[in-house]
Motif scaffolding. Structure first.
Motif, PDB file in Angstrom:
ATOM      1  N   ARG A 209       0.831  -1.212   0.000  1.00  0.00           N
ATOM      2  CA  ARG A 209       0.000   0.000   0.000  1.00  0.00           C
ATOM      3  C   ARG A 209       0.866   1.263   0.000  1.00  0.00           C
ATOM      4  O   ARG A 209       0.536   2.264  -0.655  1.00  0.00           O
ATOM      5  N   LEU A 210       1.965   1.246   0.748  1.00  0.00           N
ATOM      6  CA  LEU A 210       2.851   2.407   0.767  1.00  0.00           C
ATOM      7  C   LEU A 210       3.503   2.635  -0.593  1.00  0.00           C
ATOM      8  O   LEU A 210       3.674   3.781  -1.049  1.00  0.00           O
ATOM      9  N   THR A 211       3.870   1.545  -1.258  1.00  0.00           N
ATOM     10  CA  THR A 211       4.460   1.662  -2.591  1.00  0.00           C
ATOM     11  C   THR A 211       3.453   2.249  -3.577  1.00  0.00           C
ATOM     12  O   THR A 211       3.788   3.126  -4.397  1.00  0.00           O
ATOM     13  N   MET A 212       2.201   1.788  -3.484  1.00  0.00           N
ATOM     14  CA  MET A 212       1.150   2.329  -4.344  1.00  0.00           C
ATOM     15  C   MET A 212       0.943   3.821  -4.066  1.00  0.00           C
ATOM     16  O   MET A 212       0.766   4.617  -5.002  1.00  0.00           O
ATOM     17  N   GLU A 213       0.955   4.171  -2.779  1.00  0.00           N
ATOM     18  CA  GLU A 213       0.787   5.578  -2.413  1.00  0.00           C
ATOM     19  C   GLU A 213       1.911   6.437  -2.995  1.00  0.00           C
ATOM     20  O   GLU A 213       1.685   7.554  -3.468  1.00  0.00           O
ATOM     21  N   TRP A 214       3.129   5.928  -2.934  1.00  0.00           N
ATOM     22  CA  TRP A 214       4.272   6.694  -3.418  1.00  0.00           C
ATOM     23  C   TRP A 214       4.161   6.979  -4.915  1.00  0.00           C
ATOM     24  O   TRP A 214       4.361   8.111  -5.363  1.00  0.00           O
ATOM     25  N   TYR A 215       3.828   5.956  -5.681  1.00  0.00           N
ATOM     26  CA  TYR A 215       3.763   6.145  -7.129  1.00  0.00           C
ATOM     27  C   TYR A 215       2.485   6.882  -7.553  1.00  0.00           C
ATOM     28  O   TYR A 215       2.455   7.538  -8.591  1.00  0.00           O
ATOM     29  N   LYS A 216       1.445   6.802  -6.738  1.00  0.00           N
ATOM     30  CA  LYS A 216       0.207   7.506  -7.056  1.00  0.00           C
ATOM     31  C   LYS A 216       0.352   9.001  -6.800  1.00  0.00           C
ATOM     32  O   LYS A 216      -0.180   9.834  -7.536  1.00  0.00           O
ATOM     33  N   HIS A 217       1.064   9.335  -5.722  1.00  0.00           N
ATOM     34  CA  HIS A 217       1.225  10.744  -5.346  1.00  0.00           C
ATOM     35  C   HIS A 217       2.713  11.074  -5.204  1.00  0.00           C
ATOM     36  O   HIS A 217       3.127  11.681  -4.216  1.00  0.00           O
ATOM     37  N   SER A 218       3.489  10.663  -6.145  1.00  0.00           N
ATOM     38  CA  SER A 218       4.942  10.784  -6.029  1.00  0.00           C
ATOM     39  C   SER A 218       5.397  12.232  -5.869  1.00  0.00           C
ATOM     40  O   SER A 218       6.269  12.534  -5.047  1.00  0.00           O
ATOM     41  N   ASN A 219       4.809  13.131  -6.657  1.00  0.00           N
ATOM     42  CA  ASN A 219       5.237  14.542  -6.558  1.00  0.00           C
ATOM     43  C   ASN A 219       4.939  15.125  -5.184  1.00  0.00           C
ATOM     44  O   ASN A 219       5.759  15.855  -4.610  1.00  0.00           O
ATOM     45  N   HIS A 220       3.764  14.800  -4.671  1.00  0.00           N
ATOM     46  CA  HIS A 220       3.362  15.325  -3.358  1.00  0.00           C
ATOM     47  C   HIS A 220       4.309  14.837  -2.266  1.00  0.00           C
ATOM     48  O   HIS A 220       4.804  15.638  -1.447  1.00  0.00           O
ATOM     49  N   TYR A 221       4.587  13.534  -2.263  1.00  0.00           N
ATOM     50  CA  TYR A 221       5.432  12.980  -1.205  1.00  0.00           C
ATOM     51  C   TYR A 221       6.891  13.400  -1.364  1.00  0.00           C
ATOM     52  O   TYR A 221       7.618  13.544  -0.384  1.00  0.00           O
ATOM     53  N   ARG A 222       7.313  13.603  -2.592  1.00  0.00           N
ATOM     54  CA  ARG A 222       8.689  14.085  -2.803  1.00  0.00           C
ATOM     55  C   ARG A 222       8.862  15.488  -2.226  1.00  0.00           C
ATOM     56  O   ARG A 222       9.878  15.808  -1.608  1.00  0.00           O
ATOM     57  N   LYS A 223       7.837  16.321  -2.399  1.00  0.00           N
ATOM     58  CA  LYS A 223       7.891  17.666  -1.841  1.00  0.00           C
ATOM     59  C   LYS A 223       7.901  17.631  -0.313  1.00  0.00           C
ATOM     60  O   LYS A 223       8.630  18.390   0.335  1.00  0.00           O
ATOM     61  N   LEU A 224       7.069  16.721   0.235  1.00  0.00           N
ATOM     62  CA  LEU A 224       7.066  16.577   1.696  1.00  0.00           C
ATOM     63  C   LEU A 224       8.442  16.130   2.201  1.00  0.00           C
ATOM     64  O   LEU A 224       8.954  16.641   3.193  1.00  0.00           O
ATOM     65  N   ALA A 225       9.030  15.183   1.507  1.00  0.00           N
ATOM     66  CA  ALA A 225      10.342  14.669   1.911  1.00  0.00           C
ATOM     67  C   ALA A 225      11.409  15.746   1.822  1.00  0.00           C
ATOM     68  O   ALA A 225      12.246  15.893   2.718  1.00  0.00           O
ATOM     69  N   GLU A 226      11.382  16.500   0.745  1.00  0.00           N
ATOM     70  CA  GLU A 226      12.375  17.559   0.583  1.00  0.00           C
ATOM     71  C   GLU A 226      12.194  18.656   1.615  1.00  0.00           C
ATOM     72  O   GLU A 226      13.152  19.277   2.061  1.00  0.00           O
ATOM     73  N   GLY A 227      10.911  18.902   1.994  1.00  0.00           N
ATOM     74  CA  GLY A 227      10.655  19.920   2.998  1.00  0.00           C
ATOM     75  C   GLY A 227      11.193  19.534   4.363  1.00  0.00           C
ATOM     76  O   GLY A 227      11.579  20.398   5.157  1.00  0.00           O
ATOM     77  N   LYS A 228      11.230  18.222   4.662  1.00  0.00           N
ATOM     78  CA  LYS A 228      11.715  17.752   5.967  1.00  0.00           C
ATOM     79  C   LYS A 228      13.231  17.557   5.990  1.00  0.00           C
ATOM     80  O   LYS A 228      13.825  17.436   7.046  1.00  0.00           O
ATOM     81  N   ARG A 229      13.813  17.486   4.803  1.00  0.00           N
ATOM     82  CA  ARG A 229      15.238  17.177   4.742  1.00  0.00           C
ATOM     83  C   ARG A 229      15.999  18.307   4.057  1.00  0.00           C
ATOM     84  O   ARG A 229      15.576  18.817   3.023  1.00  0.00           O
ATOM     85  N   THR A 230      17.094  18.663   4.613  1.00  0.00           N
ATOM     86  CA  THR A 230      17.988  19.632   3.987  1.00  0.00           C
ATOM     87  C   THR A 230      19.364  19.001   3.873  1.00  0.00           C
ATOM     88  O   THR A 230      19.821  18.284   4.770  1.00  0.00           O
ATOM     89  N   SER A 231      20.017  19.251   2.770  1.00  0.00           N
ATOM     90  CA  SER A 231      21.333  18.655   2.535  1.00  0.00           C
ATOM     91  C   SER A 231      22.345  19.089   3.573  1.00  0.00           C
ATOM     92  O   SER A 231      23.261  18.340   3.932  1.00  0.00           O
ATOM     93  N   GLU A 232      22.183  20.304   4.079  1.00  0.00           N
ATOM     94  CA  GLU A 232      23.135  20.808   5.058  1.00  0.00           C
ATOM     95  C   GLU A 232      23.097  19.989   6.348  1.00  0.00           C
ATOM     96  O   GLU A 232      24.137  19.700   6.945  1.00  0.00           O
TER      97      GLU A 232
END
Length: 544
Positions: A209-232
């Motif tokens: 189910r998590l894999t399906m969620e990721w590919y269904k809403h990949s852009n949304h979750y990628r933005k969430l992930a990037e918002g929580k993570r900083t390279s620094e």
């Protein structure tokens, strides 16, 4: 000559004694005679009482006087303390009879076994009644019970149920029981290992189910992930860095959540997660959609590390060998290695990635390694300030309680092991380790690890797993930590709850992982506290 000898013998007399008797005999002989008469009367009284007692119970065996002289009014407890206890004689008979019952049954003499067992129960009832009522012993009943039991024991002797025969039969029974126990233990280990390796349906459902969620809403979750993570933050040496290598989403989540909830500064906490390609999407999806009190989380997959190849990694090189493949994946070998050490998961790069920490995190200087089957109960900030005294790694020793010394893991019949390592050296635990990556690079620990892996190509230096090569690679480079930092054993044994409460990290090493049905219920609540079972996806997958 002979006559002279006779004369000498005849002349060898004691005139002094003759003179004494003639002088004093007339005075003492009446008293001597009176004493002899008194002694005779006393003996007559005693033996007369003995004969009368025996005549009252015709047919009973003539037991020695000391066996049947029971003082009136004594209860069982008092009488057992008597040096001539007849009760102990009955107890001894019962003990022998119980063994003979087993022997008779083994000989298929069921009638005799029944008679003997019935007499045992009768004798036990006599003793039990007298003991429970604290009443005096009934001499007649006890003697009859001894007599009846003696007849049966005599009959057993005639049936050749003697000591030698019994010992031989009992040895045979013990050997059979030991063989059966060995077979059942092997089955239990095998089935337990299978249960531990199998992914529960709920966790499989969650991953899908998590894999399906990721590919269904990949852009949304990628933005969430990037918002929580900083390279620094991922390379900031002033933050507290942790790493977990796992393919289990829920277990990894519990590790991260427990660390975050017990941290005084979760905003300064960074988790570096590495999984495989199969679980990468589900892992990213889960840690993107859930918040962990501001903890920074980075998810990577092991396949992205291009330097992990057969030309550099001995384990991967060995996997290309057909004999190794047959040994671990096709059930080859001599069959003497336990099933848990033939588990292919020990060859997974997620398991061996711990030996490549400087390559995985080239910009970091210190990191805390955590297994996915642990729960963090205290703030771990202090670990980053502990002085390792120029050692590479801090770890908790395991030889204090479980006696896990080097000889338990390594093959000391091999001359290479025998020449370099003390068999009684203390083992230590993976699962919660603070690592100084600067010292690691300076001491070239990965190179040492490669050296021993290459010499174990024929699998003769140690059993399968990551700890034995770890003992060799880090030998002399481990700083001992206070046991409170890492409490082990929740996955296979009983651990004192007070020790668990004081532990900073508790570890389910063993088969009884907290997310499995075979988990020890006593410790399940510790893990459940850091899993949100109300989450919609967990509800849909019936994870509770």
């Amino acid at each position: 000559m002979r006559e002279g000898m006779r004369r000498r013998a005849g002349d060898f007399r004691r005139p002094g004694r003759r003179r004494w008797f003639s002088r004093w005999g007339s005075v003492w002989w009446p008293w001597i005679l009176l004493g002899a008469v008194g002694l005779s009367l006393l003996l007559l009284a005693l033996f007369g009482h003995d004969t009368a007692t025996r005549s009252e119970t015709p047919g009973t065996p003539q037991l020695p006087l000391r066996r049947i002289s029971i003082t009136d009014g004594l209860n069982v407890t008092d009488e057992m303390l008597d040096p001539h206890s007849i009760t102990r004689q009955l107890v001894d008979q019962i003990s022998v009879a119980k063994i003979l019952v087993v022997v008779a049954k083994e000989s298929n003499n069921l009638q005799f076994a029944w008679e003997l067992g019935n007499q045992v129960r009768h004798s036990q009832a006599l003793l039990s009644t007298a003991a429970s009522q604290q009443s005096s012993l009934n001499t007649e009943e006890i003697e009859k019970a001894i007599h009846d039991m003696a007849l049966l024991l005599y009959q057993a002797q005639q049936l050749h149920y003697d000591g030698a025969t019994m010992i031989m039969k009992l040895k045979g029974q013990i050997q059979t029981l030991e063989e059966n126990a060995g077979v059942e233990k092997e089955k239990s280990t095998k089935y337990g290992q299978i249960a531990a390796e199998e992914l529960p349906k709920g966790l499989y459902c969650l991953g899908v189910r998590l894999t399906m969620e990721w590919y269904k809403h990949s852009n949304h979750y990628r933005k969430l992930a990037e918002g929580k993570r900083t390279s620094e933050k991922l390379i900031d040496k002033n933050l507290h860095h942790y790493c977990v290598f796992s393919d289990n989403v829920l277990a990894t989540s519990a590790v991260v959540n427990s660390t975050a909830m017990n941290s005084r500064h979760p905003d300064k906490t960074v988790f570096h997660l590495v999984t495989d390609d199969v679980n990468y999407a589900s892992m990213r999806s889960w840690f993107s959609m859930n918040s962990f009190r501001g903890v920074t989380i980075d998810v990577r997959k092991v396949e992205d590390f291009s330097w992990l190849n057969a030309s550099y990694v001995p384990v991967l090189k060995q996997l290309q060998d057909s004999d190794t493949q047959n040994f671990y994946f096709s059930g080859g070998g001599d069959g003497k290695i336990p099933i848990k050490f033939r588990n292919p998961k020990y060859l997974s790069m997620l398991n061996h990635l711990r030996f490549y920490l400087p390559e995985v995190y080239p910009a970091l200087e210190k990191i805390v390694f955590l297994d996915d089957d642990v729960i963090v109960q205290k703030d771990l900030t202090e670990l980053f300030t502990i002085d390792l005294n120029s050692n590479v790694m801090g770890a908790v020793e395991t030889c204090m309680e479980t006696f896990h010394r080097f000889h338990k893991y390594l093959n000391y019949s091999h001359p290479l092991i025998r020449a370099h390592f003390d068999p009684d050296a203390c083992g230590w635990a993976f699962g919660m380790n603070v690592v100084d990556l600067r010292e690691w690079r300076k001491r070239n620990v990965t190179g040492i690890y490669h050296y021993w892996q290459e010499r174990n190509v024929d699998h003769t230096l140690w059993k399968l797993g990551s700890l034995p090569p770890g003992l060799l690679a880090f030998n002399g480079l481990v700083e001992r930590l206070d046991p409170k930092w890492h409490v082990l054993g929740l996955g296979y044994s009983n651990v004192d709850l007070s020790v668990i409460r004081k532990g900073a990290v508790v570890h389910w090493n063993g088969n009884q992982k907290p997310w499995l049905k075979i988990a020890n219920e006593k410790y399940k609540g510790i893990w459940d506290k850091y899993v949100d079972y109300s989450h919609p996806l967990l509800q849909r997958c019936h994870i509770h």
